[in-house]
Design a protein around this motif. Structure first.
Motif, short mmCIF file in Angstrom:
data_model
loop_
_atom_site.label_atom_id
_atom_site.label_comp_id
_atom_site.label_asym_id
_atom_site.label_seq_id
_atom_site.Cartn_x
_atom_site.Cartn_y
_atom_site.Cartn_z
N SER A 258 0.83 -1.20 0.00
CA SER A 258 0.00 0.00 0.00
C SER A 258 0.86 1.25 0.00
CB SER A 258 -0.93 0.01 1.22
OG SER A 258 -0.18 -0.02 2.42
N ASP A 259 0.25 2.35 -0.44
CA ASP A 259 0.89 3.67 -0.45
C ASP A 259 2.17 3.66 -1.28
OD1 ASP A 259 -1.00 5.03 1.36
OD2 ASP A 259 -0.20 3.64 2.84
N ASN A 280 -3.30 -1.41 -2.31
CA ASN A 280 -4.15 -0.28 -1.95
C ASN A 280 -3.37 1.02 -2.09
OD1 ASN A 280 -6.56 -1.81 -0.60
ND2 ASN A 280 -4.73 -2.65 0.37
N ARG A 281 -4.04 2.01 -2.61
CA ARG A 281 -3.48 3.37 -2.71
C ARG A 281 -2.15 3.40 -3.48
NH1 ARG A 281 -5.18 2.52 2.29
NH2 ARG A 281 -3.06 2.35 3.14
N CYS A 302 -7.78 -5.54 -5.20
CA CYS A 302 -7.12 -4.23 -5.19
C CYS A 302 -8.17 -3.11 -5.06
CB CYS A 302 -6.32 -4.02 -6.47
SG CYS A 302 -5.05 -5.29 -6.75
N SER A 303 -7.83 -2.05 -4.34
CA SER A 303 -8.77 -0.93 -4.20
C SER A 303 -8.03 0.38 -4.01
CB SER A 303 -9.71 -1.17 -3.02
OG SER A 303 -8.99 -1.21 -1.80
N ASP A 304 -8.70 1.45 -4.38
CA ASP A 304 -8.19 2.82 -4.20
C ASP A 304 -6.88 3.06 -4.94
OD1 ASP A 304 -10.33 3.62 -2.50
OD2 ASP A 304 -9.35 2.61 -0.83
N ASN A 305 -6.68 2.38 -6.06
CA ASN A 305 -5.51 2.61 -6.89
C ASN A 305 -5.89 3.54 -8.04
OD1 ASN A 305 -3.71 0.56 -5.56
ND2 ASN A 305 -5.36 -0.78 -6.25
N VAL A 306 -4.93 4.34 -8.49
CA VAL A 306 -5.19 5.34 -9.51
C VAL A 306 -4.20 5.17 -10.66
CG1 VAL A 306 -5.25 7.80 -10.05
CG2 VAL A 306 -6.07 6.99 -7.82
N LEU A 327 -12.74 -1.14 -7.76
CA LEU A 327 -12.68 0.03 -6.89
C LEU A 327 -11.42 0.83 -7.16
CD1 LEU A 327 -13.84 -1.73 -3.60
CD2 LEU A 327 -15.23 -0.44 -5.23
N ASN A 328 -11.05 0.94 -8.42
CA ASN A 328 -9.86 1.68 -8.83
C ASN A 328 -10.25 2.69 -9.91
OD1 ASN A 328 -7.89 -0.18 -7.36
ND2 ASN A 328 -8.96 -1.62 -8.69
N ARG A 329 -9.41 3.69 -10.09
CA ARG A 329 -9.76 4.78 -11.00
C ARG A 329 -8.74 4.89 -12.13
NH1 ARG A 329 -8.56 10.31 -10.95
NH2 ARG A 329 -7.61 10.17 -8.88
#
Length: 408
Positions: A258-259, A280-281, A302-306, A327-329
């Motif tokens: 993450s991050d 994540n992220r 996976c989530s909150d990935n851009v 849940l990714n953009r």
């Protein structure tokens, strides 16, 4: 002033440091010179081949090779063990370190110390090249490492760090090891401008390590690519992931992480350029994905990935996933498969782009269907899905796909 004078008398800051010469000098062996040296001295070794077994350095010392002297372990020994602080080893050729199925034998082994510099050396026929454990403030620079390319079980890693901090690994060239660079429980470290290629498993294998930076490295033709796992707050920037091919190969695997900032990297000619599992992220920005099998495989975990401002050019599959809820953009990427238009000429397409094809969803669930790649039936299937989307993830979409590739 009185305190300063006392300190200068007690610790003369190297004023009395000597240079002890080995070879044509007063000392016939490196071992004798190390034993005779005082903390802060330099042992200077002349040309030749030295078979002295394992040399132990337990005090501040500079071991300097002139004319590329060769330390030969004869496939039996570790060559240098460093347990003292403030040690530099430079200018040597390390040959034929020992092998063991139960011990991580290395050409240079470092343990429980700090402020160590290993630079401008050549390592050949090594099990492990440089092995560091429970140490800090390390610099491994301008070394060439070539391992014994055998099997994963009988090979070691080129540069191996365990439970270390403050390490700088830069400008090294590593080939033919199990993993080119291995890091576990390593923090606040920099991996910069290395070339790691033709290793049995990973160019870098990185686990349980936080707040590290990978900058400007080249990873090519490795058995499984590069793996970064179980870590947080990592920067991966300006690296090149090239020609990592195989049934289980990828340019870069991010797993349970993450991050992460993934910025300005070049992914070229890999089976899977980027594989993400349980991430994540992660911010993937200004990367180039060119001529890969899969550009990005983003699992449903996976989530909150851009993904933003990346180029996707010439890939068989741009994006693949194994779930319907995403849940990714994805935002303002260039896709060479995009067939939309830009009526207001703002540089972005007026029609959103869905990068996941129906065929890629089928392949994720049944890999044997890959044999149908480029068949008329597959092309027809994808055309129908684009016209009447029903099975691909509805919310995995780039609302503003770019009309022209970015200059990266």
């Amino acid at each position: 002033m009185r305190l300063l004078l006392i300190l200068l008398i007690a610790f003369p800051l190297g004023a009395g440091a000597r240079t002890l010469d080995v070879g044509r000098g007063a000392y016939p062996s490196i071992r004798q010179a190390i034993a005779a040296a005082s903390p802060g001295d330099t042992v200077r070794v002349g040309p030749g081949t030295y078979t002295e077994g394992t040399l132990n350095i337990d005090k501040p010392l500079t071991l300097l090779g002139t004319g590329s002297p060769r330390l030969d372990g004869q496939y039996r020994d570790e060559l240098i063990i460093i347990t003292g602080a403030d040690v530099q080893v430079s200018g040597f050729v390390f040959l034929h370190s020992g092998s063991s199925s139960s011990r991580d034998l290395a050409s240079v082994s470092i343990a429980n110390t700090h402020n160590i510099r290993i630079n401008d050396n050549r390592f050949e026929e090594a099990l492990f090249g440089i092995h560091a454990a429970n140490s800090s403030s390390l610099l491994f620079q301008n070394n060439y490492l070539k391992g014994r390319t055998r099997t994963e079980q009988t090979s070691g890693n080129g540069i191996h760090l365990w439970k270390c901090s403050g390490a700088v690994v830069e400008h090294n060239e590593i080939h033919g090891h199990r993993d080119g660079i291995y890091l576990e429980f390593v923090s606040h470290s920099l991996i910069r401008s290395n070339t790691s290629s033709d290793n049995i498993r990973y160019g870098i294998h990185f686990m349980f390590s936080d707040r590290d930076l990978y900058v400007g490295n080249t990873f090519s033709r490795n058995g499984a690519g590069v793996a970064v796992m179980f870590s947080n707050k990592v920067v991966i920037s300006r690296n090149r992931f090239l020609d990592n091919w195989g049934a289980s190969a990828y340019g870069l695997l991010l797993k349970e992480i993450s991050d992460v900032l993934l910025w300005d990297n070049d992914f070229y000619h890999n089976t899977s350029a980027l594989q993400m599992e349980g991430t994540n992220r992660v911010v993937a920005r200004r990367n180039s994905f060119r001529a890969n099998g899969w550009a990005a495989r983003v699992q449903a975990s996976c989530s909150d990935n851009v993904f933003e401002e990346n180029n996707f050019i010439g890939n068989t599959f741009d994006v693949a996933t194994n779930g319907s809820l995403v849940l990714n953009r994805f935002d303002r990427n260039y896709w060479d498969k995009y067939e939309g238009y830009d009526r207001n000429r703002d540089g972005a397409g007026d029609i959103p782009y869905h990068p996941v094809s129906l065929y890629s969803m089928i392949v994720e669930k049944n890999p044997t269907t890959l044999i149908l790649l480029r068949s008329f039936m597959v092309n027809l299937l994808d055309k129908v899905e684009k016209a009447i989307p029903s099975l691909t993830p509805e919310n995995l979409v780039d609302e503003k796909p770019l009309m022209k590739p970015l200059e990266l």
